[in-house]
Design an enzyme around this catalytic site. Structure first.
Site, PDB file in Angstrom:
ATOM      1  N   HIS A 194       0.653  -1.068   0.050  1.00  0.00           N
ATOM      2  CA  HIS A 194      -0.296   0.086  -0.204  1.00  0.00           C
ATOM      3  C   HIS A 194       0.815   1.180   0.013  1.00  0.00           C
ATOM      4  CE1 HIS A 194      -3.215   2.450   0.369  1.00  0.00           C
ATOM      5  NE2 HIS A 194      -2.502   3.154   1.378  1.00  0.00           N
ATOM      6  N   CYS A 195       0.531   2.065  -0.979  1.00  0.00           N
ATOM      7  CA  CYS A 195       1.491   3.012  -1.193  1.00  0.00           C
ATOM      8  C   CYS A 195       1.020   4.449  -0.622  1.00  0.00           C
ATOM      9  CB  CYS A 195       2.333   3.623  -2.718  1.00  0.00           C
ATOM     10  SG  CYS A 195       3.460   4.219  -2.866  1.00  0.00           S
ATOM     11  N   PRO A 196       1.234   4.840   0.026  1.00  0.00           N
ATOM     12  CA  PRO A 196       0.446   6.553   0.762  1.00  0.00           C
ATOM     13  C   PRO A 196       1.103   7.896  -0.508  1.00  0.00           C
ATOM     14  CG  PRO A 196       2.162   6.172   2.190  1.00  0.00           C
ATOM     15  CD  PRO A 196       2.029   5.169   1.169  1.00  0.00           C
ATOM     16  N   GLY A 199      -1.628   7.124  -2.911  1.00  0.00           N
ATOM     17  CA  GLY A 199      -2.584   7.453  -2.489  1.00  0.00           C
ATOM     18  C   GLY A 199      -3.779   5.821  -3.001  1.00  0.00           C
ATOM     19  N   ASN A 200      -3.218   5.117  -2.741  1.00  0.00           N
ATOM     20  CA  ASN A 200      -3.913   3.721  -3.147  1.00  0.00           C
ATOM     21  C   ASN A 200      -2.796   2.484  -2.766  1.00  0.00           C
ATOM     22  OD1 ASN A 200      -6.166   1.807  -4.591  1.00  0.00           O
ATOM     23  ND2 ASN A 200      -6.020   2.521  -6.677  1.00  0.00           N
TER      24      ASN A 200
END
EC number: 2.3.1.225
Length: 489
Positions: A194-196, A199-200
């Site tokens: 999960h890559c902040p 944003g997804n």
């Protein structure tokens, strides 16, 4: 009446009944239609949707906006303050190449952030119950067991045993390489991480765009940093280093941002290049799923054994369609047939239906009373003989009912035990006459029972006719009460 006081008018309050929906003269085009809902509106995961479900993102998007601002601000300052000087003193190709890199970075970023990463749909209640039964049957779980059955399955992929774990949130066995994201609350196929910053989640359907984003961003960052330094050096040769910094403060800000971000971006690009060449995910690499464990060879069953083939599969292979169909419509429930109104309001229709039910219940109770009267209710009580029927003080069935007046029901305690054939013969003709609608003419209409003599032969029959015609309601009520009292003896 004083205001707020409770008078007689307060007891007469009523609520107005709307007859708008049931009027037969209403045009069908004026009825409000319930809009069909789409699946993204009731999606169970922690996601945000925009543009009627076309854009799908995680709920925490603050870091994504920071990424967007950094790229836009840094690139905007470069094109506004550095590119004019570089295009004149070096070559006009610099702003062209910078523009191409910028648009490619923005395109891949938005594509990664706004797409479905490969979310797996959750099981329906029926599917979850069926899966639970399969687990119980496969493990032979007994009702007295204390431990729950194991929630794993084993499959063989290219000679390597892979365990499929059960997801208690989605109620499914996750496919190989899938994992549940705790931030988005979804099971993602070929879950990478999960890559902040985007944003997804990064999964099967958007991993290639994520890799192209970080790779192109690395080139753009290096490109901007290199030509900003070039711009400062050229100006310092003309006016001095300090004067060059004073003349172009935007270049100083760009150089600082690029210097601190280029290392992480380039390092991340190199790490994912290694993962693509070996056909691994970040989740598998961190967990060490395909490494030597205690001397046992645990090779990667998904690798094609060739770096070029692995890169082509990850970057050029077909993109699988989305499995959640977020823009599809929810199937409505089966509509229930509505009762015809025939110009009556819904409240009136409900009342008429309840009245019909009351009439049916009354008919059924009357039939039950007649059947109960034809059989002895208490077997312990002795039957009345023909001699006892004429005993003084006890009204017999063969004697006229002179003491029974019109509209006065007979008390239940005075009812004799109707168990003889004479009783049935007196009741059944009355039922037949009433069922065949044989009514008396005005000339044959009997007088009230009190005006007939006790010895008149017509007294008993006329009195029974009066009971059948004039006092049906009182007879029904009296019969039901009598039945209740006799059954409680």
């Amino acid at each position: 009446m004083p205001p707020g006081g409770g008078g007689p008018m307060k007891d007469c309050e009523y609520s107005q009944i709307s007859t708008h929906s049931s009027s037969p003269m209403e045009s069908p085009h004026k009825k409000k239609k319930i809009a069909a809902r789409r699946k993204w509106e009731v999606f169970p995961g922690r996601n945000k949707f925009f543009c009627n479900g076309r854009i799908m993102m995680a709920r925490q998007t603050g870091v994504f906006y920071l990424t967007l601002i950094l790229i836009l601000v840094t690139s905007g300052l470069f094109f506004a303050f550095d590119c004019p000087y570089l295009a004149v003193n070096i070559t006009p190709a610099i702003p062209v190449v910078g523009g191409i890199l910028f648009f490619f970075v923005m395109g891949t970023l938005l594509r990664t952030s706004f797409s479905d990463p490969g979310v797996l749909p959750r099981a329906t209640p029926d599917e979850a119950a069926d899966l639970e039964r399969q687990i119980d049957i496969a493990n032979g779980t007994s009702s007295g067991g204390y431990r729950p059955p194991p929630r794993t399955k084993e499959v063989i992929i290219n000679g390597q045993t892979v365990k499929l774990k059960y997801c208690f949130t989605c109620k499914i066995f996750r496919p190989p390489r899938a994992s549940h994201c705790s931030l988005c609350d979804n099971c993602v196929e070929r879950f990478d991480h999960h890559c902040p910053w985007v944003g997804n989640c990064v999964g099967k359907r958007n991993y290639r765009f994520f890799y192209m984003f970080i790779l192109s961003l690395s080139f753009l960052t290096v490109f901007i940093f290199a030509f900003v330094i070039t711009h400062v050096i050229l100006r310092s040769q003309q006016t001095g280093f300090l004067n060059a910094l004073k003349d172009s403060p935007a270049s100083v800000l760009e150089a600082v941002v690029c210097f601190f971000s280029v290392w992480s971006i380039v390092g991340l690009s190199g790490f994912h290049t290694y993962l693509i060449s070996s056909n691994q995910t970040t989740n598998e690499d961190i967990k060490g799923s395909w490494s030597n464990k205690r001397g046992k060879e645990n090779y990667n069953p998904y690798s094609y054994g060739n770096i070029f083939t692995n890169c082509c599969v990850a970057l050029c292979g077909p993109i699988s369609p989305s499995l959640i169909d977020r823009r599809g419509y929810i199937q409505p429930d089966t509509p229930q047939p509505a009762a015809p109104s025939n110009g009556i309001t819904m409240y009136g229709a409900t009342q008429s239906q309840s009245d019909m039910c009351d009439q049916d219940q009354c008919i059924q109770s009357t039939k039950f009373v007649l059947q109960a009267a034809a059989t002895p209710l208490l077997q312990s009580e002795p039957s009345l003989t023909s001699e006892e029927l004429h005993m003084p003080g006890k009204p017999g069935l063969g004697t006229p009912c002179a003491s029974l007046t019109l509209g006065q029901p007979t008390p239940p305690s005075s009812m004799p035990n109707l168990a003889t054939e004479a009783t049935l013969s007196d009741i059944m003709p009355l039922k037949d006459e009433h069922g065949a609608h044989q009514f008396l003419t005005p000339d044959e209409a009997p007088s009230p029972p009190r005006m007939l003599g006790a010895g008149s032969p017509l007294a008993h029959s006329r009195t029974m006719h009066m009971l059948g015609l004039a006092s049906q309601d009182s007879l029904h009520e009296d019969s039901v009460r009598g039945l209740v009292k006799l059954s409680s003896v």
